[in-house]
Motif scaffolding. Structure first.
Motif, PDB file in Angstrom:
ATOM      1  N   LYS A  14      16.834  -5.006  33.491  1.00 52.34           N
ATOM      2  CA  LYS A  14      18.465  -5.517  32.937  1.00 52.34           C
ATOM      3  C   LYS A  14      18.149  -6.111  31.478  1.00 52.34           C
ATOM      4  CE  LYS A  14      19.812  -8.932  35.665  1.00 52.34           C
ATOM      5  NZ  LYS A  14      20.449 -10.123  37.110  1.00 52.34           N
ATOM      6  N   LEU A  15      18.724  -5.808  30.936  1.00 49.49           N
ATOM      7  CA  LEU A  15      18.811  -6.289  29.011  1.00 49.49           C
ATOM      8  C   LEU A  15      20.209  -7.110  28.741  1.00 49.49           C
ATOM      9  CD1 LEU A  15      20.229  -3.943  27.712  1.00 49.49           C
ATOM     10  CD2 LEU A  15      18.080  -2.687  28.693  1.00 49.49           C
ATOM     11  N   LYS A  16      20.266  -7.607  28.138  1.00 48.66           N
ATOM     12  CA  LYS A  16      21.443  -7.836  27.775  1.00 48.66           C
ATOM     13  C   LYS A  16      21.938  -7.062  26.560  1.00 48.66           C
ATOM     14  CE  LYS A  16      24.059 -12.072  25.457  1.00 48.66           C
ATOM     15  NZ  LYS A  16      24.096 -13.038  24.798  1.00 48.66           N
ATOM     16  N   ALA A  17      22.521  -6.239  26.281  1.00 51.99           N
ATOM     17  CA  ALA A  17      22.731  -4.974  25.037  1.00 51.99           C
ATOM     18  C   ALA A  17      23.732  -5.722  23.977  1.00 51.99           C
ATOM     19  CB  ALA A  17      23.070  -3.937  25.745  1.00 51.99           C
ATOM     20  N   HIS A  18      24.733  -6.857  24.596  1.00 50.58           N
ATOM     21  CA  HIS A  18      25.524  -7.080  23.311  1.00 50.58           C
ATOM     22  C   HIS A  18      25.715  -8.291  24.176  1.00 50.58           C
ATOM     23  CE1 HIS A  18      25.602  -3.247  21.500  1.00 50.58           C
ATOM     24  NE2 HIS A  18      26.122  -2.625  22.408  1.00 50.58           N
ATOM     25  N   ASP A  19      25.976  -9.497  22.756  1.00 49.18           N
ATOM     26  CA  ASP A  19      26.573 -10.383  23.485  1.00 49.18           C
ATOM     27  C   ASP A  19      28.360 -10.082  23.986  1.00 49.18           C
ATOM     28  OD1 ASP A  19      24.993 -11.748  22.559  1.00 49.18           O
ATOM     29  OD2 ASP A  19      25.886 -12.384  20.389  1.00 49.18           O
ATOM     30  N   SER A  20      28.921  -9.390  23.436  1.00 43.50           N
ATOM     31  CA  SER A  20      30.058  -9.401  24.159  1.00 43.50           C
ATOM     32  C   SER A  20      30.323  -8.375  24.882  1.00 43.50           C
ATOM     33  CB  SER A  20      31.421  -8.429  22.922  1.00 43.50           C
ATOM     34  OG  SER A  20      31.639  -9.364  21.478  1.00 43.50           O
ATOM     35  N   PRO A  21      31.410  -8.642  25.966  1.00 43.16           N
ATOM     36  CA  PRO A  21      30.912  -6.987  27.121  1.00 43.16           C
ATOM     37  C   PRO A  21      31.386  -5.642  27.053  1.00 43.16           C
ATOM     38  CG  PRO A  21      33.088  -9.299  27.510  1.00 43.16           C
ATOM     39  CD  PRO A  21      32.463  -9.078  26.509  1.00 43.16           C
ATOM     40  N   LEU A  22      30.742  -4.929  27.890  1.00 44.20           N
ATOM     41  CA  LEU A  22      30.227  -3.689  27.580  1.00 44.20           C
ATOM     42  C   LEU A  22      31.427  -2.610  27.712  1.00 44.20           C
ATOM     43  CD1 LEU A  22      27.395  -3.423  29.467  1.00 44.20           C
ATOM     44  CD2 LEU A  22      27.739  -3.222  26.714  1.00 44.20           C
ATOM     45  N   SER A  23      31.964  -1.621  26.644  1.00 44.50           N
ATOM     46  CA  SER A  23      33.237  -0.700  26.610  1.00 44.50           C
ATOM     47  C   SER A  23      32.439   0.511  27.007  1.00 44.50           C
ATOM     48  CB  SER A  23      33.396  -1.035  25.815  1.00 44.50           C
ATOM     49  OG  SER A  23      33.213  -0.442  24.466  1.00 44.50           O
ATOM     50  N   ALA A  24      31.641   0.965  26.971  1.00 38.94           N
ATOM     51  CA  ALA A  24      31.035   2.698  26.628  1.00 38.94           C
ATOM     52  C   ALA A  24      28.898   2.401  26.943  1.00 38.94           C
ATOM     53  CB  ALA A  24      30.803   2.878  25.567  1.00 38.94           C
ATOM     54  N   LEU A  25      28.668   3.009  27.778  1.00 40.12           N
ATOM     55  CA  LEU A  25      27.142   3.285  28.436  1.00 40.12           C
ATOM     56  C   LEU A  25      26.706   4.893  28.269  1.00 40.12           C
ATOM     57  CD1 LEU A  25      25.326   1.266  30.608  1.00 40.12           C
ATOM     58  CD2 LEU A  25      28.472   1.758  30.583  1.00 40.12           C
ATOM     59  N   ASN A  26      25.936   5.536  28.133  1.00 36.69           N
ATOM     60  CA  ASN A  26      25.362   6.303  28.163  1.00 36.69           C
ATOM     61  C   ASN A  26      24.686   6.584  28.538  1.00 36.69           C
ATOM     62  OD1 ASN A  26      26.499   8.603  29.833  1.00 36.69           O
ATOM     63  ND2 ASN A  26      28.208   9.068  28.409  1.00 36.69           N
ATOM     64  N   PHE A  27      23.486   8.238  28.413  1.00 30.41           N
ATOM     65  CA  PHE A  27      22.077   8.488  28.593  1.00 30.41           C
ATOM     66  C   PHE A  27      21.777   9.629  28.265  1.00 30.41           C
ATOM     67  CE2 PHE A  27      21.117   5.700  32.648  1.00 30.41           C
ATOM     68  CZ  PHE A  27      20.458   4.937  32.692  1.00 30.41           C
ATOM     69  N   SER A  28      20.763   9.843  27.306  1.00 29.05           N
ATOM     70  CA  SER A  28      20.873  10.843  26.587  1.00 29.05           C
ATOM     71  C   SER A  28      20.430  11.990  27.442  1.00 29.05           C
ATOM     72  CB  SER A  28      18.919  10.622  26.033  1.00 29.05           C
ATOM     73  OG  SER A  28      18.145  10.389  26.936  1.00 29.05           O
ATOM     74  N   TYR A  29      20.291  13.149  27.877  1.00 24.50           N
ATOM     75  CA  TYR A  29      20.198  14.157  28.261  1.00 24.50           C
ATOM     76  C   TYR A  29      18.958  14.046  28.878  1.00 24.50           C
ATOM     77  CZ  TYR A  29      20.976  18.999  30.126  1.00 24.50           C
ATOM     78  OH  TYR A  29      20.724  20.067  30.929  1.00 24.50           O
ATOM     79  N   ASN A  30      17.722  13.857  28.598  1.00 28.32           N
ATOM     80  CA  ASN A  30      16.873  13.790  29.187  1.00 28.32           C
ATOM     81  C   ASN A  30      16.517  12.217  29.727  1.00 28.32           C
ATOM     82  OD1 ASN A  30      15.852  12.300  26.951  1.00 28.32           O
ATOM     83  ND2 ASN A  30      14.822  13.014  25.878  1.00 28.32           N
ATOM     84  N   GLY A  31      17.362  12.021  29.915  1.00 29.92           N
ATOM     85  CA  GLY A  31      17.136  10.178  30.745  1.00 29.92           C
ATOM     86  C   GLY A  31      15.981   9.333  29.853  1.00 29.92           C
TER      87      GLY A  31
END
Length: 477
Positions: free
Chosen positions: A174-191
């Motif tokens: 579990k991590l806090k990526a941004h201060d604002s709510p998320l709008s997009a996220l995606n894994f790389s093809y190799n994961g």
């Protein structure tokens, strides 16, 4: 080039276009159904399936297989799993509320609702796990890697996310990526990597899935907040492509050395205390950056030994956030200038005829193909536009099983191709005189496995070979 430019203006929206997992196929969804296309070259887009009978909301194809997951507007809480080459609905599942998104890989099928997520074994559709009582997720934001890591937001007031192991049903990071709510996220093809963006849209961040450490931070803009429409890695995981509601698509380059350094850093703990500590390391999307455990080390990953040495030298004179901002916020490596800003674009980077191309699928119903110079970067040029708004001639892959010498069979074949979602049952079962709504468990599982299985194009082990018990379609509660 002038002819192409003229095609870029004056079109209407109303289409939802999405790519499959390896960007070799795309689905075009509209109020009249959906169509599947195969992407093989710059000059040609082959239509492989077409339906005309239902207002479709979601149509997700599994790689180049025959399996497609469909959700219609008339039944938004029902998932239909179809074998499109047979024109057959294999099974369907009902959920407590509207289905917002569906994600697939070769071992898992994930259904996202506003406050819950359901994880199925894709080869027999057994419900393996459900995640309930989540923070409201009205856009159905989530992403599934080929290694079955699942990422989804867990807060509405900040950009905190959970990485869940859908293969083993375990919470990982579990991590806090941004201060604002998320709008997009995606894994790389190799994961191995995870890219994120917040509602502000000014910063794109890339994290190491192994330990949650930050690999890169890219500056998309400065003060103008935008809505990120899509965020994808290239299949080689060397680039990240981000589109927004502005006139520019940004392509960012990943430094392999930064990945290596992030993997060597201390792992982010998943207990509450470590999660809280990770949250304090985050900062503003506009003026500050997430420094991580070692700002100077992070800077070294972004710019090499010299940059890291200089960062350490000035750390004692400048605040940590300023040092991190100066040395780790990379600008776009390449860009695309759009003729029509304000529309939603799904932008991916893939190989077509052994050349790297930028593919932009727009809600106006067009697919735009741009050149890309991976050694130079800079502005990419439009080289082709394909109109996907109306059915094309020459469907290439529809394969209805039956006896071609039987006139009744041929007549039924035509009807099956026109109706994408007939009553549950296999076409072979109809020919044998079995009612469509009395499909046996063995036939149901056989059709599902047949739709999933196809030659694997990647070397990453995705699932274990095993025998699956027969199951009966159920309603998820």
């Amino acid at each position: 080039m002038s002819d192409i430019s003229q095609k870029c203006f004056g079109k209407n929206g109303g289409f939802s276009i999405s790519f499959n997992q390896d960007y070799t196929s795309l689905s075009v969804v509209s109020r009249t159904g959906y169509r599947l296309f195969s992407l093989t070259s710059v000059d040609r887009v082959d239509e492989i399936f077409c339906s005309h009978d239902e207002d479709t909301k979601i149509a997700e194809r599994l790689f180049s297989s025959s399996l497609v997951a469909v959700v219609t507007a008339s039944e938004p809480n029902k998932l239909k799993v179809c074998h499109f080459k047979k024109g057959a609905e294999i099974c369907n599942y009902g959920y407590p509320s509207e289905i917002l998104s569906v994600k697939l890989n070769r071992s898992r099928l994930v259904v996202c609702l506003v406050d819950s997520i359901y994880i199925h074994n894709i080869r027999d559709m057994r419900l393996l796990h459900s995640i309930k009582n989540m923070a409201p997720n009205p856009s159905g934001l989530c992403t599934l890697s080929l290694l079955s890591h699942l990422a989804y937001p867990v807060a509405t007031d900040c950009g905190e996310l959970q990485i869940f192991d859908a293969a083993n049903q375990l919470r990982r990071l579990k991590l806090k990526a941004h201060d604002s709510p998320l709008s997009a996220l995606n894994f790389s093809y190799n994961g191995l990597l995870l890219a994120t963006a917040s509602e502000k849209g000014t910063v794109i961040r890339v994290f190491c899935v192994k330990n949650g450490q930050r690999v890169h931070e890219f500056r998309r803009g400065v003060k103008r907040h935008v809505s990120i429409g899509s965020l994808y890695f290239s299949t080689c995981a060397s680039f990240v492509v981000a589109s927004s509601n502005t006139e520019t698509v940004h392509i960012f380059r990943i430094d392999p050395k930064a990945i290596e350094q992030a993997e060597r850093r201390q792992s982010v703990a998943i207990d509450a205390a470590a999660a809280a500590a990770t949250s304090t390391g985050s900062s503003s999307d506009d003026d500050e950056t997430q420094g991580g455990n070692d700002p100077a080390g992070a800077a070294a990953g972004a710019g090499g030994w010299g940059m890291g040495f200089l960062a350490k030298a000035v750390t004692s004179y400048l605040p940590t956030n300023v040092v991190t901002d100066v040395f780790t916020q990379d600008r776009a490596y390449a860009t695309i200038q759009l003729a029509e800003p304000g529309l939603r674009y799904e932008c991916v980077m893939a190989k077509l005829e052994k050349e790297t191309r930028l593919l932009l699928a727009c809600e106006d119903g067009f697919l735009y193909i741009y050149s890309f110079e991976d050694s130079k970067g800079g502005e990419c040029k439009l080289i082709r536009a394909h109109d996907l708004r109306t059915p094309l001639h020459g469907i290439t892959e529809v394969d209805i099983v039956g006896n071609e010498n039987d006139e009744n069979t041929n007549s039924l074949n035509v009807n099956m191709t026109k109706s994408m979602l007939p009553a549950p049952g296999t076409y072979a079962g109809v020919l044998k005189g079995r009612p469509a709504d009395r499909m046996s468990d063995s036939d149901w599982c056989h059709d599902l496995r047949e739709a999933v299985e196809y030659p694997v194009k990647v070397t990453v082990p995705i699932y274990d070979e095993m025998q699956f018990p027969p199951v009966t379609p159920i309603t998820v509660e």
